[in-house]
Design a protein around this motif. Structure first.
Motif, mmCIF file in Angstrom:
data_model
loop_
_atom_site.group_PDB
_atom_site.id
_atom_site.type_symbol
_atom_site.label_atom_id
_atom_site.label_comp_id
_atom_site.label_asym_id
_atom_site.label_seq_id
_atom_site.Cartn_x
_atom_site.Cartn_y
_atom_site.Cartn_z
ATOM 1 N N LEU A 48 33.988 44.608 54.231
ATOM 2 C CA LEU A 48 34.751 45.317 55.291
ATOM 3 C C LEU A 48 36.177 44.674 55.423
ATOM 4 N N LEU A 49 36.075 43.419 55.642
ATOM 5 C CA LEU A 49 37.518 42.680 55.579
ATOM 6 C C LEU A 49 38.270 42.960 54.456
ATOM 7 N N TYR A 104 36.999 48.578 47.929
ATOM 8 C CA TYR A 104 35.892 49.308 48.776
ATOM 9 C C TYR A 104 34.633 48.984 48.542
ATOM 10 N N ILE A 105 33.772 49.380 49.689
ATOM 11 C CA ILE A 105 32.194 49.363 49.386
ATOM 12 C C ILE A 105 31.656 50.566 48.716
ATOM 13 N N PRO A 106 31.028 50.385 47.477
ATOM 14 C CA PRO A 106 30.568 51.601 47.307
ATOM 15 C C PRO A 106 29.369 52.075 48.027
ATOM 16 N N SER A 137 43.248 59.138 57.293
ATOM 17 C CA SER A 137 43.376 58.646 58.654
ATOM 18 C C SER A 137 41.847 59.070 59.180
ATOM 19 N N MET A 138 41.469 60.235 58.846
ATOM 20 C CA MET A 138 40.003 60.500 59.623
ATOM 21 C C MET A 138 38.848 60.013 58.857
ATOM 22 N N LEU A 139 39.217 59.129 57.849
ATOM 23 C CA LEU A 139 37.890 58.641 56.993
ATOM 24 C C LEU A 139 37.667 57.303 57.351
ATOM 25 N N ASP A 140 36.576 57.023 57.087
ATOM 26 C CA ASP A 140 36.217 55.477 57.350
ATOM 27 C C ASP A 140 36.713 54.374 56.561
ATOM 28 N N MET A 141 36.862 53.340 57.224
ATOM 29 C CA MET A 141 37.556 52.226 56.643
ATOM 30 C C MET A 141 37.116 51.943 55.027
ATOM 31 N N SER A 142 35.791 51.934 54.779
ATOM 32 C CA SER A 142 35.428 51.719 53.351
ATOM 33 C C SER A 142 35.618 52.815 52.526
ATOM 34 N N VAL A 143 35.913 53.987 52.845
ATOM 35 C CA VAL A 143 36.162 54.949 52.178
ATOM 36 C C VAL A 143 37.727 55.162 51.720
ATOM 37 N N ARG A 144 38.655 54.826 52.718
ATOM 38 C CA ARG A 144 40.198 54.829 52.780
ATOM 39 C C ARG A 144 40.637 54.414 51.483
#
Lengths: 340, 426, 360
Positions: A253-254, A267-269, B186-193
């Motif tokens: 996440l970080l 990114y996290i798959p 901006s509307m997406l989750d952190m991991s998808v951005r």
């Protein structure tokens, strides 16, 4: 070592759905100490909002609560609706995401404050009520000239300040702030975060700060709890968690957060799991870059790692590790079809 | 369809766009005199808070909003004055990616129809099979593979990131030259951005696209853009190469924005000096430089006016509390209905006796906060019979001026106005 | 209507067939959805209503097979007259009427009339109402203002009065058949669809996907038909069903007052009722009861169906079903330890607490 204001033990909040129970919060344990700001971070759908509301007993019908939320030697999970209602306000506060919808457009700001104070402290003289309201508003940066204005005369950031003041005027011991800055602009957000971070200095209020923004947690919180699929996978002091994240999810996440110092994308798959049929064992194992054989087999234990507490087999405990559990887990490739 | 190229340089020059939002005769200048040159193949970031006009500017670039005046040159055409019919034809080359992927797709249209629709609108395919192939190609380009799995899906069956990919697929299917991306992540989750940003970078390389990236998030702008334009209240206050702006922000507003970005790295955390207040009402923008009421470095020519004086008193009362407020408020009550934009503020007090009281109050306020930039703007305080007159320096609008590698609209960087010996505070 | 705008399929190969199947499946599941998602009272209303309506539909479609006689038949095949006011029983299940018609046959043929008129009226008013609502909502400005004014003035008239006026005007040109009755009823219901669709269009017009369509370069007509129509018609089925019930009553009302379908054109329940009014006093109950019952049943069926649909499809009044779940008390905590070195199961909480204590 002070007594925690609030201690939550193995709290579970499940929603009944057509397809079975959705485990929005599934066995969460944490403490909140006086004057502490605890950040609760996670992606959308990880159950962080449900947890915040569950703690205050503000859940929709059909939600099932189990576990312990100990506040002043009382278990709020078992408390009656009336009892919680009485606590809400003077003891437990809530700050919402959209300030506009929570203020009555027909009432002046002064009326909002005086009504609130009257409802919970009926003996307070009127002059005193006004004085207290203006003092709290002042601390939030609202000039006394605006005390008698209507909500629509304020900008979004100002309204959020008013909402915070409204929650604080009753001097609650504990406040849940659910994404209080998400709808706001960068500069205003920074201002509000500053105000919230100053809470402990001015009001001695503990704060559960729910957000998806790791930067905000770093700025405003003392401790952080990282949530994934209804569990707190890692918690500890902000500086330690961010400097030395121990759970692979926290690390990922970080890494995937884009900040001013970002030079490469990461990114996290995959996508966060279905809360109705969560993956077996550790819920992060299908997306985890460090998944081992043991991960899908057994639920990870809560393990202290330095000042942090982590739910991950990487950190043991070794005595529970089955034979060959440390071997790398071979999984199918995750495609965009499973993406969030 | 072959890539049609009018010039090597892709010019899109816009100037003096203003939009009328007519209600009760008020004019909101959402975009107010903007000059930006967009080069082929670059990523231009439009950065600002909500209400800065960045979204309106982005929409005007596509002709979705008609500028009140000014020109948008695209090739040989002026988008600002082109009739709708001609504009529709050009839409093929100018596409948009929206902020909210959940709302940007017609909920009743499956992806095959939705993504292929631009082809049909512009008559670019002759048969359904061809359309299908093109849609599959677009889906594969944006990473929605295996494509046949997605063809018959409805938007509701997709996750946020997948929807945004579909929106991008729809935007690129006609082979556009310019993509305006309005807060695409901006509307997406952190991991998808990061995934969507990476996709956009890949597409840019493969398809030779030019991007206008609209955002309030400086972190992604820094990573994503070649040049950025920082906007405040409808104007560009700073414009230049990303690296230069982020390394050495010239405009105080840019500095403030940069300081406000929360950073997850605890080691990089810095104590910050945030500008006070919030974006003013765009219907009645401040005199002179719109940022001066919030600017910590504002000085004489920035456009001081009576409203700033009132704001100073409000700050004073917020700081000093209710009692001071109760004492002083009656004295300056007349400040509430003072004329805007006049070089002076006349405060009429209820009785002659109070004139000196008010003048004393002003001195007290100045003595207490000598650093408040407002005092730099005050030429003098005079007293009349029953009126205290505060005279301000004459203010002027800062225009974009070249300063180093960037253009900046701030008097501090105007050699003619810059105060002697004023060092550039960092 | 929205999907019909696709260009004529030139290559309906395997792919097209597969796609057609998907669409059909989606369409069918769309119809089935309210039935699957409903529950409780809503489900009961929906299903009982549907059963009643289907019964009436069967009667309407197969009336030539079901009815023993024609609707204006007063004598049997041998030419022998039925006789007036025969009691129910024997050859005439529901008896015969004042004019010597077989009541059962009249009721069955009446179903056919009612269904035909209502379907025609619905089709006309839906088409005109939806089209005008879409135009008014999308174009706005003076088009909107003029249309709203016309529709509001239509709406202000009592439904039956409006229907009578229209029927009266049309009777001279079209005659007193089913078409006249259908058109008269159409006029009554256009404003309702107009209002609903206009309101939905105005809110849908502001959606991002409409702007996206403009950004694609779509013409206004394309935007209206492909992007707005399919999104604004979603509340129409509910109103249409409820209006159908109302339309039956209007039709019967017209017939009762003598402005409806002429008895020689088709069998009509309202007309029959009117003829039976005089019988009621003389103890002849069957001439009035059966047509009346038919009206009540069909109207009730449609109303139940409409309300049932409303309850399951309208998010404003839909009650989410609460699914009760049993939360295993601590089984997960024990389960994850079952296969572990035993003995630790009972102590989880305290162990955690101790660890927490250490952390502090």
């Amino acid at each position: 070592m002070t007594e925690p204001v609030l201690s939550v033990r193995e709290l579970r909040v499940w929603y009944g759905t057509e397809h079975g129970p959705a485990r929005a919060v599934d066995g969460v344990t944490f403490d909140l100490r006086p004057g502490e700001v605890l950040g609760l971070v996670g992606e959308s759908g990880c159950g962080k909002s449900t947890l915040g509301r569950g703690v205050l007993g503000l859940l929709p019908r059909g939600a099932h609560l189990d576990g312990e939320v100990i506040y002043q030697d009382r278990n709020l999970v078992e408390a009656s609706a009336r009892e919680i209602q009485r606590l809400r306000g003077p003891e437990l506060g809530l700050i919402f995401q959209e300030p506009l919808t929570r203020l009555n457009p027909l009432l002046r700001i002064s009326e909002h404050f005086e009504e609130t104070l009257k409802a919970h402290e009926p003996d307070l003289p009127k002059g005193e009520a006004k004085h207290r309201s203006i003092e709290v508003l002042r601390a939030m940066g609202i000039p006394p000239t605006r005390y008698r204005a209507y909500p629509h005369e304020f900008s979004g950031g100002m309204r959020q300040r008013i909402m915070i003041a409204l929650a604080l005027v009753l001097r609650p011991a504990f406040v849940v702030a659910d994404e209080p800055t998400t709808a706001l602009d960068v500069l205003v957000e920074a201002q509000i975060i500053g105000i919230l971070a100053d809470l402990r200095r001015n009001f001695d209020t503990s704060l559960l700060f729910i957000t998806h923004n790791l930067g905000i947690v770093a700025e405003a919180c003392d401790r952080v709890a990282v949530m994934y699929a209804g569990r707190i996978v890692e918690q500890g002091p902000v500086n330690d968690v961010f400097a030395r994240p121990q759970h692979p999810y926290t690390q990922e996440l970080l890494r995937s957060t884009i900040s001013l110092s970002t030079t490469g994308l990461h990114y996290i798959p995959g996508a966060p799991p279905d809360l109705i049929n969560p993956p077996s064992g550790c819920r992060f194992h299908p997306r985890c870059p460090k998944a081992m054989q043991v991960c899908p087999q057994r639920f990870p234990e809560r393990v202290p790692v330095g000042p942090q507490t982590v739910e991950c087999w990487l950190h043991g405990p070794d005595e529970l590790m089955p034979d060959g559990g440390r071997e790398i887990l071979v999984r199918e490739e995750i495609t965009v079809a499973d993406e969030a | 369809m072959e890539m049609r190229d009018l010039e090597v340089h892709f010019d899109l020059r816009s100037s003096a766009l203003a939009r009328l939002l007519g209600s009760a005769g008020e004019t909101v200048k959402a975009v107010d005199g903007v000059n930006v040159l967009l080069r082929r193949g670059e990523v231009l970031g439009l950065v600002g808070e909500s209400g800065s006009g960045k979204t309106t500017l982005g929409r005007a670039l596509l002709g979705l909003v008609r500028p009140t005046s000014g020109q948008i040159r695209y090739g040989a055409d002026d988008l600002a004055s082109l009739p709708q019919r001609r504009l529709r034809v050009l839409r093929r080359r100018l596409q948009m990616v929206f902020q909210d992927p959940h709302a940007a797709l017609n909920p009743t249209m499956d992806l095959r129809t939705a993504i292929g629709h631009p082809l049909r609108i512009h008559g670019l395919v002759s048969s359904r099979a061809e359309a299908r192939d093109r849609v599959i190609d677009a889906l594969e380009r944006v990473g929605l593979t295996p494509a046949h799995q997605f063809l018959d899906k409805l938007p509701a069956e997709l996750s946020g990131g997948q929807k945004q990919r579909a929106v991008i697929a729809r935007a690129i299917i006609c082979g556009p030259e310019l993509l305006v991306a309005d807060e695409p992540i901006s509307m997406l989750d952190m991991s998808v951005r990061a995934k969507i940003l990476e996709l956009m970078l890949d597409l840019k390389r493969e398809l030779d696209l030019t991007y206008v990236y609209i955002t309030h998030d400086l972190a992604t702008a820094k990573f994503f853009c070649d040049r950025v334009a920082i906007m405040y209240l409808g104007r560009v206050v700073e414009l230049g190469p990303t690296e230069e702006i982020f390394a050495d922000p010239k405009h105080p507003y840019t500095r403030a924005l940069l300081g406000a970005v929360p950073d997850p790295d605890p080691e990089r955390r810095v104590p910050r000096d945030l500008p006070r207040g919030e974006i003013p009402d765009a219907a009645a923008p401040p005199h002179g430089c719109s940022f001066h009421p919030r600017c910590p470095l504002a000085f004489e020519p920035c456009g001081w006016e009576a409203r700033d004086l009132r704001a100073m008193f409000e700050r004073r009362w917020t700081r000093l509390g209710e009692d001071v407020f109760a004492n002083e408020q009656p004295l300056v009550a007349a400040l509430d209905d003072v004329k805007v934009g006049d070089g002076t503020a006349r405060i009429r007090v209820p009785s002659n006796r109070q004139v000196s009281e008010l003048a004393g109050l002003m001195e007290e306020a100045q003595a207490e906060t000598p650093d408040d930039p407002l005092w730099r703007g005050v030429v003098g305080v005079e007293t009349d019979d029953d009126t205290v007159v505060v005279r301000f320096h004459e203010g002027s609008d800062p225009g974009l001026l070249r300063s180093g590698g960037v253009d900046v609209a701030c008097h501090l960087h105007d050699p003619r106005l810059r105060p002697e010996g004023a060092e550039r505070r960092g | 209507m929205a999907t019909a705008a696709v260009p004529p399929p030139s290559d309906m190969g395997d792919v097209g067939g597969g796609r057609g199947r998907t669409r059909l499946r989606r369409f069918l599941s769309g119809i089935a959805r309210p039935y699957r998602n409903s529950h409780g009272v809503g489900r009961f209303m929906l299903i009982s209503g549907t059963v009643l309506v289907c019964l009436m539909l069967v009667m309407a479609v197969f009336s030539p097979l079901i009815a023993p006689y024609g609707f204006s038949q007063v004598a049997d095949a041998t030419g022998e007259r039925f006789g007036n006011h025969l009691e129910p029983g024997g050859d005439h299940w529901f008896g015969t009427s004042t004019q010597g018609f077989d009541v059962f046959s009249r009721v069955v043929w009446g179903a056919r009339t009612a269904v035909t008129v209502v379907l025609l009226a619905l089709a006309f008013s839906l088409f005109i109402g939806v089209l005008l609502g879409l135009l008014a909502g999308f174009i706005g400005r003076w088009v909107d203002r003029v249309l709203v004014m016309i529709m509001d003035s239509l709406y202000a008239l009592p439904a039956l009065l409006l229907a009578i006026v229209v029927a009266f005007l049309l009777a001279e040109h079209v005659g007193g058949g089913t078409a006249t009755a259908a058109l008269a009823i159409t006029a009554v219901y256009i404003p309702q669809y107009f209002r609903v669709v206009r309101a939905a269009t105005i809110s849908a017009k502001e959606q991002t996907y409409v702007e996206a369509a403009r950004a694609m370069g779509a013409r206004p007509i394309t935007i209206m038909l492909r992007y707005l129509l399919s999104n604004v018609v979603q509340s129409v089925p509910v109103i249409a069903t409820l209006n159908a019930a109302d339309a039956i009553l209007t039709l019967a009302g017209l017939g009762f007052l003598g402005y409806g379908i002429q008895p020689t054109e088709a069998s009509e329940w309202g007309y029959d009722l009117q003829r039976a009014v005089a019988d009621a006093g003389t103890g002849i109950w069957w001439t009035g009861l059966f047509p009346g019952l038919a009206i009540v049943l069909l109207v009730m069926g449609l109303t139940l169906m409409g309300e049932g649909l409303n309850e399951t499809m309208n998010p404003a009044i839909r009650v989410r079903r609460l699914v009760s779940i049993t939360m295993p008390s601590i089984d997960r905590a024990t389960a994850r330890r079952d296969d572990a070195a035993g003995g630790t199961a009972g102590t989880t909480g305290s162990v955690d607490d101790l660890r927490k204590g250490d952390v502090r």
